[in-house]
Design an enzyme around this catalytic site. Structure first.
Site, PDB file in Angstrom:
ATOM      1  N   ASN A   1       8.791  13.487  -5.850  1.00 25.32           N
ATOM      2  CA  ASN A   1       8.021  12.509  -6.634  1.00 25.32           C
ATOM      3  C   ASN A   1       6.538  12.708  -6.299  1.00 25.32           C
ATOM      4  O   ASN A   1       6.089  12.320  -5.234  1.00 25.32           O
ATOM      5  CB  ASN A   1       8.498  11.094  -6.255  1.00 25.32           C
ATOM      6  N   TRP A   2       5.825  13.304  -7.248  1.00 28.79           N
ATOM      7  CA  TRP A   2       4.415  13.606  -6.983  1.00 28.79           C
ATOM      8  C   TRP A   2       3.509  12.391  -7.101  1.00 28.79           C
ATOM      9  O   TRP A   2       2.310  12.479  -6.783  1.00 28.79           O
ATOM     10  CB  TRP A   2       3.929  14.706  -7.939  1.00 28.79           C
ATOM     11  N   LYS A   3       4.059  11.293  -7.623  1.00 31.81           N
ATOM     12  CA  LYS A   3       3.251  10.072  -7.810  1.00 31.81           C
ATOM     13  C   LYS A   3       1.956  10.418  -8.573  1.00 31.81           C
ATOM     14  O   LYS A   3       1.988  11.287  -9.449  1.00 31.81           O
ATOM     15  CB  LYS A   3       2.983   9.403  -6.460  1.00 31.81           C
TER      16      LYS A   3
ATOM     17  N   HIS B   1      10.822   2.261  -9.156  1.00 32.64           N
ATOM     18  CA  HIS B   1      10.271   2.632  -7.849  1.00 32.64           C
ATOM     19  C   HIS B   1       9.558   1.414  -7.267  1.00 32.64           C
ATOM     20  O   HIS B   1       8.943   0.644  -8.007  1.00 32.64           O
ATOM     21  CB  HIS B   1       9.306   3.809  -8.008  1.00 32.64           C
TER      22      HIS B   1
ATOM     23  N   GLU C   1       6.837   1.059  -5.878  1.00 33.25           N
ATOM     24  CA  GLU C   1       5.406   0.973  -6.235  1.00 33.25           C
ATOM     25  C   GLU C   1       5.244   0.385  -7.629  1.00 33.25           C
ATOM     26  O   GLU C   1       4.305  -0.360  -7.897  1.00 33.25           O
ATOM     27  CB  GLU C   1       4.747   2.363  -6.111  1.00 33.25           C
TER      28      GLU C   1
ATOM     29  N   GLU D   1      15.614   3.432  -1.264  1.00 36.80           N
ATOM     30  CA  GLU D   1      14.324   3.683  -0.618  1.00 36.80           C
ATOM     31  C   GLU D   1      13.815   2.408   0.056  1.00 36.80           C
ATOM     32  O   GLU D   1      13.232   1.551  -0.611  1.00 36.80           O
ATOM     33  CB  GLU D   1      13.290   4.118  -1.658  1.00 36.80           C
TER      34      GLU D   1
ATOM     35  N   GLY E   1       6.097   6.562   2.522  1.00 40.45           N
ATOM     36  CA  GLY E   1       4.727   7.012   2.781  1.00 40.45           C
ATOM     37  C   GLY E   1       4.188   6.556   4.137  1.00 40.45           C
ATOM     38  O   GLY E   1       2.998   6.657   4.400  1.00 40.45           O
TER      39      GLY E   1
ATOM     40  N   SER F   1       9.909   8.946   3.595  1.00 42.27           N
ATOM     41  CA  SER F   1       9.460   9.877   4.630  1.00 42.27           C
ATOM     42  C   SER F   1      10.466  10.984   4.958  1.00 42.27           C
ATOM     43  O   SER F   1      10.601  11.389   6.109  1.00 42.27           O
ATOM     44  CB  SER F   1       9.065   9.109   5.899  1.00 42.27           C
TER      45      SER F   1
HETATM   46  P1  PGA Z   1       7.595   9.446   0.848  1.00 45.42           P
HETATM   47  O1  PGA Z   1       7.822   8.784  -0.619  1.00 45.42           O
HETATM   48  O2  PGA Z   1       8.556  10.596   0.951  1.00 45.42           O
HETATM   49  O3  PGA Z   1       6.148   9.888   0.840  1.00 45.42           O
HETATM   50  O4  PGA Z   1       7.878   8.387   1.834  1.00 45.42           O
HETATM   51  C1  PGA Z   1       9.104   8.618  -1.138  1.00 45.42           C
HETATM   52  C2  PGA Z   1       9.055   7.937  -2.492  1.00 45.42           C
HETATM   53  O5  PGA Z   1       8.232   7.045  -2.683  1.00 45.42           O
HETATM   54  O6  PGA Z   1       9.842   8.259  -3.390  1.00 45.42           O
END
Ligand code: PGA
Length: 253
Positions: free
Chosen positions: A9-11, A97, A99, A169, A175, A215
């Site tokens: 997931n490049w966000k 997600h 976010e 998640e 992150g 992570s």
């Molecule tokens: P991360 O993000 O691997 O940087 O923790 C995972 C995600 O948000 O899908």
């Protein structure tokens, strides 16, 4: 036997030139490998088409959207509809997600509408669920996650659900470099599978792909992926560098 699936997931990261350099490195790194897992990348929506084109020599890679609006079209400034995503040949989208839930108002009702519409339109939703640190520390993580799942699946029938991918998640592990222990991740993924079993029966529960995210990297990936109920990973930070991402694919495949 469920095939492993790793999605990067490049966000909101990467420009065109950075995408091209990722693709070049990635293709170079996987050249002589026989990867025994499914894998993909979810770029920003503005570059979905561009990324798909850049990977045209790779017929295995999944290009996924990071979100899809449940309406076909209309006055939704800034959004991309499921029909636009479908129009450019995209077959997967992350939905719900944390976010999006935290920053863009994607509540359980919205997540349910998106999941349901995507399944109807034969786009695979990668449905994200996960608890906050507060819920985990107060012992409410299982209840929170199973409730989130239940709400996301309202009205979705047995014959529609088989393509769904679920990503567990925990918000506190995204992150932050603070990953869940493989046992905690496995326990929650088992709980999720059990919930699917209660709602849709054992056959479907045994087939459904459940990812862990938070992570994950090339160092801890194998440990997660060797758990019974973890079928892959949703990877943020460690998917931005082609070499590190391929290293992760190699350790789990
Ligand atoms: P991360 O993000 O691997 O940087 O923790 C995972 C995600 O948000 O899908």
């Amino acid at each position: 036997m469920r095939k492993k699936l790793i999605i990067g997931n490049w966000k909101m990261n990467k420009t065109k030139s950075e995408i091209l350099s990722f693709v070049k490195d990635f293709q170079n790194e996987i050249k002589n490998l026989n990867l025994n897992c499914d894998y993909g990348i979810a770029p920003s929506s503005i570059y979905l088409d561009f990324t798909k084109e850049a990977f045209k020599d790779n017929n295995k890679i999944i290009i996924s959207a990071q979100d899809a609006h449940f309406e076909e079209k209309g006055a939704f400034t800034g959004s991309n509809s499921w029909s636009q995503i479908k129009d450019i040949g995209i077959k997967y989208s992350i939905i719900g997600h944390s976010e999006r839930r935290e920053m863009f108002g994607d509540n359980n009702t919205v997540v349910n509408k998106k999941t349901s519409k995507l399944l109807e339109e034969k786009i695979v939703p990668i449905l994200c669920v996960g608890e906050s640190l507060e819920d985990r520390e107060s012992g409410k993580a299982n209840d929170f996650v199973t409730k989130q799942l239940e709400m996301a699946l309202i009205g979705i029938k047995e014959n529609e659900i088989k393509d769904l991918v679920i990503a567990y998640e925990p918000i506190w592990a995204i992150g932050t470099g603070k990953s869940a222990t493989s046992q905690d991740a496995e326990d929650m993924c088992a709980e999720i599978r059990n919930k699917i079993k209660c709602l849709y029966g054992e056959e479907i529960a045994n087939k459904i792909i459940i990812l862990y995210g938070g992570s994950v990297n090339e160092k801890n990936g194998k440990e997660y992926l060797s758990q019974n109920n973890i079928d892959g990973a949703l990877v943020g930070g460690a998917s931005l560098d082609a070499k590190l991402f391929v290293r992760l694919l190699k350790v789990v495949a």
